[in-house]
Enzyme design. Sequence first.
Site, short mmCIF file in Angstrom:
data_model
loop_
_atom_site.label_atom_id
_atom_site.label_comp_id
_atom_site.label_asym_id
_atom_site.label_seq_id
_atom_site.Cartn_x
_atom_site.Cartn_y
_atom_site.Cartn_z
N ASP A 267 1.36 0.01 12.11
CA ASP A 267 1.23 -1.29 12.78
C ASP A 267 2.52 -2.11 12.79
OD1 ASP A 267 1.28 -1.72 10.07
OD2 ASP A 267 -0.35 -3.18 10.05
N GLY B 150 0.83 -1.21 0.00
CA GLY B 150 0.00 0.00 0.00
C GLY B 150 0.86 1.25 0.00
N ASP C 98 -0.85 2.69 8.51
CA ASP C 98 -1.48 1.96 9.62
C ASP C 98 -0.74 2.04 10.95
OD1 ASP C 98 -3.22 1.16 7.65
OD2 ASP C 98 -2.25 -0.77 7.32
N ARG D 238 -6.20 -1.86 9.12
CA ARG D 238 -5.92 -3.27 8.93
C ARG D 238 -5.49 -3.97 10.23
NH1 ARG D 238 -1.60 -5.18 4.61
NH2 ARG D 238 -0.39 -3.96 6.04
N ARG E 110 1.40 -5.10 -5.77
CA ARG E 110 1.37 -6.33 -4.99
C ARG E 110 1.78 -7.42 -5.97
NH1 ARG E 110 -2.65 -3.26 -1.94
NH2 ARG E 110 -1.72 -3.18 0.13
N ASP F 93 3.85 -4.23 6.50
CA ASP F 93 4.04 -5.55 7.08
C ASP F 93 4.31 -6.64 6.02
OD1 ASP F 93 3.66 -6.96 9.66
OD2 ASP F 93 2.18 -8.05 8.46
N THR G 18 3.78 2.86 5.88
CA THR G 18 2.37 2.46 5.93
C THR G 18 1.60 3.45 6.78
OG1 THR G 18 0.81 0.83 6.81
CG2 THR G 18 2.99 0.82 7.80
P1 ADP Z 1 2.06 -4.03 2.68
O1 ADP Z 1 3.53 -4.00 2.49
O2 ADP Z 1 1.45 -2.67 2.53
O3 ADP Z 1 1.68 -4.73 3.97
P2 ADP Z 1 1.10 -6.38 1.16
O4 ADP Z 1 0.69 -7.13 2.38
O5 ADP Z 1 0.17 -6.36 0.02
O6 ADP Z 1 1.42 -4.84 1.47
O7 ADP Z 1 2.51 -6.98 0.67
C1 ADP Z 1 3.17 -6.44 -0.43
C2 ADP Z 1 3.92 -7.50 -1.18
O8 ADP Z 1 4.93 -8.09 -0.37
C3 ADP Z 1 3.10 -8.69 -1.65
O9 ADP Z 1 2.37 -8.42 -2.81
C4 ADP Z 1 4.18 -9.74 -1.91
O10 ADP Z 1 4.83 -9.51 -3.15
C5 ADP Z 1 5.17 -9.43 -0.79
N1 ADP Z 1 4.94 -10.37 0.32
C6 ADP Z 1 4.04 -10.31 1.31
N2 ADP Z 1 4.10 -11.40 2.12
C7 ADP Z 1 5.09 -12.19 1.62
C8 ADP Z 1 5.65 -13.46 1.96
N3 ADP Z 1 5.21 -14.15 3.03
N4 ADP Z 1 6.65 -13.95 1.20
C9 ADP Z 1 7.11 -13.28 0.13
N5 ADP Z 1 6.61 -12.09 -0.27
C10 ADP Z 1 5.63 -11.54 0.45
#
Ligand code: ADP
Length: 326
Positions: free
Chosen positions: A133, A14, A131, A175, A75, A106, A129
Amino acid sequence: MSVIKCIGILTSGGDAPGMNAAIRAVTRSAIYNGIEVKGIYHGYRGLISGEIKPFKTENVSNIIQQGGTILKTARCKEFQTTEGRKLAYETLRSEGIDALVVIGGDGSLTGARVFAQEFDYPIIGLPGTIDNDLYGTDLTIGYDTALNTIMEAVDKIRDTASSHERLFFIEVMGRDAGFLALNGAIATGCEAAIIPEISTEIDQLKELVENGFRKSKNSSIVLVAESPTTGGAMQLAERVKNEYPQYDVRVTILGHIQRGGSPSAQDRILASRLGAAAIDALLEGQRNVMVGIRNDEIVYVPFSKAVKQDKPINRELLDTLRRLSI
Ligand code: ADP
């Protein structure tokens, strides 16, 4: 430990206001220290497909005040597979990138952690982020701006809420974290915040109605953190209609407005400090840590802690909100 001559920088997940200020700080601080910089577009997706461009200081001119991220974000499901990450590693090798700075939330830092372990590759994370968090840092980049956006929106809704003497549920992002809802509620003089951190302890809606709304006021605004555990504003409004039909309830979902806009002074300064510190961390030989801030001092938080542990809500804030809404 090999010398780091070139770093890659990406934003992922995000978007958050202040990401550009962080990109600028990382880039300028790296160049200041004689390190080359490559901008990687569209987060991990661009790392796999090779959307990469060398960055000079002028590539980050005039962006400190812009919301969003000039590197774009995405993502990327493929990065969650071993094959995808292998492709990403090959790109880094062929581009001659010795270390990565990842700005994201996260999920993005979880991805960074997995990748760093798998390939024994140096990565520094920055908490980007709205959030707030991430464990181990008092603040995340984008949180303050989002809080200010919420404050302005709620002030406006207050005008109509008081003219019509209604109960308003305003849903904010978070979230699974109640930081925006709780501090947003304090900043706008709301009656309450319904947050995920205490959802399993008490029925927050029941408590709110049974304690009665503030007698001195003719409108009531409650901030609700979007989360499966709070049910969100719509679900709570349904409950009010069924269980407490004496209230005329309305719902506003603030949505993506909370992510946008020019970053606040606080977020620009935070992003600048953390961005510069990311380069210090690399020069000091730190690896696989998130750079955060605690009691106004830069700290390095291992990825394992930053993403795995829940950041607790400050109970004093809950108490303050309760006391001030009598
Ligand atoms: P944010 O960073 O805002 O929390 P997301 O949760 O959508 O956003 O995570 C962003 C990207 O990070 C995902 O689309 C993916 O490419 C990568 N990612 C998230 N979790 C994992 C994981 N367990 N292993 C590998 N890549 C991950």
